[in-house]
Design an enzyme around this catalytic site. Sequence first.
Site, PDB file in Angstrom:
ATOM      1  N   HIS A 146     -25.812  -3.168  20.603  1.00  0.00           N
ATOM      2  CA  HIS A 146     -24.832  -3.767  21.224  1.00  0.00           C
ATOM      3  C   HIS A 146     -23.480  -3.129  21.080  1.00  0.00           C
ATOM      4  CE1 HIS A 146     -27.433  -6.858  22.916  1.00  0.00           C
ATOM      5  NE2 HIS A 146     -27.582  -7.398  21.877  1.00  0.00           N
ATOM      6  N   HIS A 185     -32.802  -8.357  24.306  1.00  0.00           N
ATOM      7  CA  HIS A 185     -31.475  -7.993  25.132  1.00  0.00           C
ATOM      8  C   HIS A 185     -31.208  -6.539  25.325  1.00  0.00           C
ATOM      9  CE1 HIS A 185     -31.108 -11.585  22.314  1.00  0.00           C
ATOM     10  NE2 HIS A 185     -30.510 -12.283  23.440  1.00  0.00           N
ATOM     11  N   ASP A 266     -37.179 -10.152  19.244  1.00  0.00           N
ATOM     12  CA  ASP A 266     -36.650 -11.423  19.716  1.00  0.00           C
ATOM     13  C   ASP A 266     -37.316 -11.735  21.163  1.00  0.00           C
ATOM     14  OD1 ASP A 266     -35.182  -9.297  20.600  1.00  0.00           O
ATOM     15  OD2 ASP A 266     -33.315 -10.345  20.108  1.00  0.00           O
TER      16      ASP A 266
END
Length: 329
Positions: A146, A185, A266
């Site tokens: 990120h 993500h 995740d």
Amino acid sequence: MLTRRDCLLGAAALVLPAQAQGATLLVSHLSGLAHEVGAGRPDQPQRLAAIASALAAPRFSALRRAEAPAAAREAILRVHAPALLERLERAAPQSGLATLGPDIAMSPGTLKAALHAAGGAVLAVDEVMRGAATNAFVAMRPPGHHATREAALGFCFLNNAAVAARHALAAHGAEHVAIVDFDVHHGNGLQEIFWDARDVLYCSTHQTPLYPGTGARSERGAHDNIVNAPLAKGDDGARFAEAWREILPRVDAFAPDILLICAGFDGHLHDPLGGLRLQRQDFAELTLRLMEIAARRCGGRIVSLLEGGYRPEDLAACVAAHVGALSGA
């Protein structure tokens, strides 16, 4: 509940020298435990202790094990603006926690851990590119995908995969680097950093809608070098495999000189931060497909970097499946 002592003993097992030398390199550093984020935040040191326990099993005795060095400033500045590194240096607390944003907390050990996480990625690239290892897994935290050129975001301080990619290009003469990302993500930092790159392909599956809100199919990069395949909450291993069957021909056609993996687990069905329904064998099967492309295109050269996965027992099982595929264990 894992104690601090359990964490220390577990992480030590990641970096103790192995008796046998294998084709898969495991890179870690004890500094990964010293990145404290405070109670209630998902990226806890227990994540590394759980991985260490899983990879201490006899089936992994042939792994080569190495300590991650701190990344050189030059390697970081190939990716990040000097102002980001300076901001992190200024913000690093002498005690307690410093909060840089809603999802960024620094303790006295955080900056060192971030530097060693990026340095572990660089070392893994060095070892794989020079043929000392066929592939590598970097078990470090904080994660990285990120982090943008100018900002630390989403538990991420330095973009480890971006640092690794730029190092492969600058230090080893690689002409093409492919990054594949199966974290739940989207790796907005990687997409931003490599949006204009002709020599880096970034491919991602990720749940949407979900943090950070990027990763639409229409986001394709300046040179059609970004491939996003969003998944929906509740999607299972069959849908995950279908998405990657669409992506993998793009990776193959790009003919990378090294393949980097953002290994976020995740997407597991029990993970508290996602809504996918993946199981450990889904990650193992994708790893094998990626290894087939790497064997065909770049002599098997793969560097895999730990990203997400926030339920330690499931993370450990998924990492064991992933590293088991990489190493043949």
